[in-house]
Design a protein around this motif. Structure first.
Motif, short mmCIF file in Angstrom:
data_model
loop_
_atom_site.label_atom_id
_atom_site.label_comp_id
_atom_site.label_asym_id
_atom_site.label_seq_id
_atom_site.Cartn_x
_atom_site.Cartn_y
_atom_site.Cartn_z
N PHE A 185 0.84 -1.20 0.00
CA PHE A 185 0.00 0.00 0.00
C PHE A 185 0.87 1.24 0.00
CE2 PHE A 185 0.57 -1.32 4.40
CZ PHE A 185 0.94 -0.15 5.05
N ALA A 186 0.33 2.30 -0.56
CA ALA A 186 1.05 3.57 -0.66
C ALA A 186 0.87 4.36 0.63
CB ALA A 186 0.54 4.38 -1.85
N THR A 187 1.66 5.41 0.75
CA THR A 187 1.54 6.28 1.92
C THR A 187 0.16 6.91 1.99
OG1 THR A 187 3.90 6.76 1.79
CG2 THR A 187 2.56 8.26 3.11
N ARG A 188 -0.38 7.27 0.83
CA ARG A 188 -1.70 7.88 0.78
C ARG A 188 -2.75 6.77 0.59
NH1 ARG A 188 -0.31 11.95 -4.00
NH2 ARG A 188 0.73 10.02 -4.63
N LEU A 191 -5.02 3.94 9.14
CA LEU A 191 -5.30 3.00 10.22
C LEU A 191 -4.04 2.69 11.02
CD1 LEU A 191 -7.76 0.57 8.40
CD2 LEU A 191 -8.31 2.19 10.23
N LEU A 192 -2.90 2.69 10.35
CA LEU A 192 -1.64 2.50 11.07
C LEU A 192 -1.38 3.66 12.03
CD1 LEU A 192 0.96 0.88 11.51
CD2 LEU A 192 1.95 2.12 9.57
N LEU A 193 -1.63 4.88 11.57
CA LEU A 193 -1.48 6.05 12.44
C LEU A 193 -2.46 5.98 13.61
CD1 LEU A 193 -1.04 8.89 9.79
CD2 LEU A 193 0.70 8.01 11.36
N ASN A 194 -3.68 5.55 13.31
CA ASN A 194 -4.70 5.38 14.35
C ASN A 194 -4.19 4.42 15.43
OD1 ASN A 194 -7.72 4.95 15.33
ND2 ASN A 194 -6.93 2.93 14.83
N ASN A 195 -3.63 3.29 14.99
CA ASN A 195 -3.13 2.30 15.95
C ASN A 195 -1.97 2.85 16.77
OD1 ASN A 195 -5.01 0.48 15.13
ND2 ASN A 195 -3.59 -0.98 14.23
N LEU A 196 -1.07 3.56 16.11
CA LEU A 196 0.08 4.11 16.82
C LEU A 196 -0.34 5.13 17.87
CD1 LEU A 196 2.64 4.55 13.89
CD2 LEU A 196 2.70 2.84 15.73
N LEU A 197 -1.31 5.97 17.54
CA LEU A 197 -1.77 6.98 18.49
C LEU A 197 -2.49 6.33 19.67
CD1 LEU A 197 -3.00 9.69 15.96
CD2 LEU A 197 -1.12 9.94 17.58
N THR A 211 -11.24 7.33 2.52
CA THR A 211 -10.00 7.07 1.80
C THR A 211 -9.98 5.62 1.34
OG1 THR A 211 -8.85 8.70 3.17
CG2 THR A 211 -7.48 7.18 1.91
N ARG A 212 -9.53 5.39 0.11
CA ARG A 212 -9.52 4.04 -0.44
C ARG A 212 -8.37 3.21 0.12
NH1 ARG A 212 -10.29 5.39 -6.87
NH2 ARG A 212 -12.40 6.26 -6.76
N TRP A 213 -8.57 1.89 0.02
CA TRP A 213 -7.50 0.98 0.36
C TRP A 213 -6.37 1.10 -0.67
CZ3 TRP A 213 -7.76 -1.11 5.00
CH2 TRP A 213 -9.00 -1.43 5.56
N GLN A 214 -5.19 0.77 -0.28
CA GLN A 214 -4.01 0.56 -1.13
C GLN A 214 -3.43 1.86 -1.69
OE1 GLN A 214 -4.58 -2.57 -3.97
NE2 GLN A 214 -2.46 -2.58 -4.65
N ARG A 215 -4.24 2.70 -2.32
CA ARG A 215 -3.73 3.94 -2.88
C ARG A 215 -4.90 4.87 -3.15
NH1 ARG A 215 0.89 5.43 -5.48
NH2 ARG A 215 1.63 3.28 -5.48
N ASP A 216 -4.70 6.16 -2.87
CA ASP A 216 -5.76 7.12 -3.15
C ASP A 216 -5.13 8.49 -3.41
OD1 ASP A 216 -8.25 8.13 -3.58
OD2 ASP A 216 -8.95 7.97 -1.51
N ASP A 217 -5.91 9.32 -4.07
CA ASP A 217 -5.54 10.72 -4.26
C ASP A 217 -6.17 11.51 -3.12
OD1 ASP A 217 -5.10 13.31 -5.00
OD2 ASP A 217 -5.89 13.11 -7.03
N LEU A 218 -5.36 12.04 -2.23
CA LEU A 218 -5.88 12.69 -1.04
C LEU A 218 -6.72 13.92 -1.35
CD1 LEU A 218 -2.98 12.41 1.57
CD2 LEU A 218 -5.01 10.99 1.31
N ARG A 219 -6.63 14.42 -2.57
CA ARG A 219 -7.46 15.58 -2.91
C ARG A 219 -8.94 15.24 -2.89
NH1 ARG A 219 -4.43 17.32 -8.35
NH2 ARG A 219 -4.44 15.04 -8.50
#
Length: 671
Positions: free
Chosen positions: A343-346, A352-358, A412-420
């Motif tokens: 998966f990409a950064t976006r 969800l990874l950030l959610n878990n870390l927080l 936000t989509r799985w794997q890759r998305d355009d954050l715009r």
């Protein structure tokens, strides 16, 4: 003779748990179907025996059998029948028996509803739960026997702690224990996965409802405890960062992270090792909470026992369970990864990874603040106190980014998305949230920053969640129960933010001395103290006050705060008078007599305080609704297909991932 039957039932339950712990695990290791088949009958028999023991202890309380030491210590002939029953778990021994009963219920439920899972998986899961049962039943039988006799029998009991003679005792411990013990199910599956050296996407999907249910029960248990403290202690607070409150909050935080991590692993194959570690951590923190409450290392209104021997037993059990689990994880976790999609950064995975870390960092912060004073004292570094200012500041710093990111996840989509895309969808609602916060800041009579932050966070999360719901309905015309549950839980966070921050910012209080006819103005209300009269209850005598609440000269309500003196032990308890409302609570508590017909009185006006518990109820409802999603029901055909490659190595997860890739994307696009 009847209490001895309860003790015999406990001994038999311990033996059955030992059989459940040993033989099915041995059978799964050897491929012996006869040994694996023992797991389910043993689970049912253990429930029957522990249930019988609990029923016998309840009967002893009901008839007032003061030849049983535990009954004599926690009951009295004047105690109302309702509280005789709840007194069963009102102290250390009975609360542990309730824990064992709840564990037996969860174990039997897993045995009953796992018919479609592979036999070896079920045997390992029930075997691990049997090991946990052995630990608690041995602790109960050898160090905390609730059926110990008094010879000769006491003529009268000492009475139940007056603080516990309350409806809160009926609901709070069972709900809290259902959550604590419920995390044993994902824990058992995590250990089973490590023993099997693989994570199976099908049984992972099956275990997700159990995690959601455990988290929902724990949410309700914490909320009921907060509500109980609010009206019973007379302090007007709803959370005190008490060490034992923290002990229940830590597994809640890790459980929330586990729910999101399980979803990612089941749908995308990512975070497999992280999911196993969170499952171990959630139950380990539940066990840690048990140690803190019952070891005597903490001084708290929640603490039950102060016996070093009991504390040492639990500490050893804690070390075996947690230490053994982590060693197994270190040895086997690298072999359990499934076919994860990059998966990409976006992407939603990153959010969800950030959610878990927080969430896990917040848990670590609470753990540090709770245990550091104990460690400092043990190491003779001096007495150190970590209080609410530390917890409030650190928790705010960690939760602010979580609240900010929360609406982006579902959009936000799985794997890759355009954050715009999610930014464009949420921009109007961000502007609305900022505008509402500015208005709140300039109109709040006090606590402007807390009020503004509460409105900002609540409108942002609530509007962002509703935006996802509308987007989903427009795209597909329906919401799955998993999506509905997620939306309810996120809306619960929005409602909670309103309650927690606005009551802190706008709440008012006064403490003063009053005589009959005295009035006090607070928050636009006039509280008129009309005096005190003596009232006799079933097992207490009460100083029963009358306080009229007026607004603009019109009577709004009449409150009756009390000061109760219990006859059996002479203990004194405060009973607050509360006029509850959706928008504001009017709250009065009577203090001590000051002489010359004067009394100490505390008066509070608490705006939006009920929204705190309303938000918690929405979160719990969200967990329950998610657990009811039919997609989580594993069919026998699926498990047979999943079990086929087990002998050859880790099962591929590409098929179930692909099947679910489009089911949870916001735009109906491919993942």
């Amino acid at each position: 003779m009847i209490p001895e039957l309860g003790q015999i039932a406990l001994a038999l339950a311990l033996m059955v748990a030992a059989i459940q712990a040993l033989l099915p695990l041995l059978g799964a290791q050897r491929g012996d179907h006869a040994l694996m088949a023992i797991a389910r009958p043993a689970a049912y028999l253990q429930l029957l025996l522990v249930g019988l023991s609990f029923a016998i202890l309840s009967y002893a309380f009901a008839i007032g059998d003061f030849s049983v030491k535990y009954v004599a210590d926690n009951s009295n002939s004047l105690l109302p029948m309702l509280y005789r029953f709840t007194a069963v778990w009102g102290s250390h021994e009975g609360s542990l028996l309730l824990w064992a009963l709840v564990l037996a219920l969860w174990t039997a439920a897993v045995a009953r509803f796992s018919q479609a899972l592979p036999e070896a998986t079920v045997a390992r899961v029930l075997g691990v739960m049997g090991i946990i049962a052995v630990g608690f039943l041995a602790f109960l039988y050898f160090t905390s026997n609730p059926f110990a006799r008094l010879l000769p029998a006491a003529s009268e009991g000492h009475d139940l702690n007056p603080l516990l003679q309350d409806p809160g005792l009926i609901m709070h411990p069972p709900m809290l224990y259902a959550g604590y013990v419920g995390f044993s199910v994902p824990f058992a599956f995590a250990i089973a996965a490590l023993l099997e050296r693989r994570i199976d996407a099908q049984w992972l999907r099956w275990t997700r409802p159990w995690t959601n249910l455990a988290w929902a029960f724990l949410t309700l248990g914490i909320a009921i405890g907060s509500w109980w403290a609010y009206y019973e202690l007379g302090w007007g607070g709803w959370w005190f960062w008490d060490p034992v409150e923290n002990a229940s909050f830590m597994p809640w935080l890790v459980g929330a992270a586990l729910i999101h991590s399980q979803a990612t692993t089941e749908k995308r194959g990512s975070f497999g090792g992280w999911t196993l570690l969170l499952a171990i951590a959630a139950f380990s923190l539940s066990l840690l909470g048990t140690f803190l409450v019952r070891s005597g290392v903490l001084t708290s209104v929640h603490a039950f026992a102060a016996d070093p021997g009991r504390g040492l037993f639990i500490l050893i059990f804690l070390a075996i369970v947690i230490g053994g689990s982590l060693v197994l994880y270190a040895l086997r976790a690298p072999d359990t990864e499934i076919d994860a999609k990059p998966f990409a950064t976006r992407s939603r995975e990153t959010l969800l990874l950030l959610n878990n870390l927080l969430l896990t960092t917040a848990c670590a912060m609470v753990l540090l603040g709770t245990l550091y004073p104990l460690l400092a004292d043990a190491l003779e570094l001096g007495k150190i106190s970590v209080g609410p200012p530390y917890f409030a500041l650190m928790f705010l710093l960690l939760m602010a980014p979580l609240v900010a990111l929360l609406p982006f996840g579902p959009l936000t989509r799985w794997q890759r998305d355009d954050l715009r895309k999610p930014l464009r969808l949420l921009a109007p609602w961000a502007a609305l949230a900022v505008a509402a916060a500015v208005i709140a800041f300039f109109t709040a009579p006090q606590g402007q920053w807390k009020t503004a932050l509460g409105v900002l966070g609540a409108v942002w999360v609530g509007a962002g969640t509703l935006r996802f719901v509308w987007q989903r309905l427009r795209a597909s015309g329906r919401l799955t129960r998993e999506m509905l549950g997620m939306a309810l839980a996120h809306l619960g966070i929005a409602v909670f933010l309103i309650g927690a921050l606005l009551v802190e910012g706008l709440g008012q209080q006064r403490e003063l001395a009053v005589r009959a006819g005295s009035t006090v103005e607070l928050g636009g209300y006039v509280f008129q103290f009309d005096g005190i009269r003596e009232v006799r209850g079933p097992n207490y005598v009460s100083d029963y006050a009358t306080v009229r609440v007026l607004r603009e000269g019109k009577l709004q309500t009449t409150l009756h705060p009390e000061k109760r003196r219990y006859l059996a032990g002479g203990q004194v308890m405060t009973e607050s008078g509360i006029a509850a409302g959706v928008l504001v609570d009017r709250y009065v508590a009577i203090g001590e007599s000051l002489g010359n017909d004067a009394w100490a009185m505390r008066v509070y006006v608490k705006p939006f305080v009920r929204w705190i518990w309303g938000g918690a109820l929405l979160m719990a409802l969200g967990g329950a609704v998610t657990a009811s999603d039919k997609r989580f029901r594993v069919r026998a055909s699926e498990t047979r297909r999943a079990a086929a490659p087990a002998a050859a190595g880790p099962a591929p997860a590409a098929a179930p991932v692909a099947a679910n890739a489009s089911a949870d994307t916001p735009h109906g696009a491919r993942a």
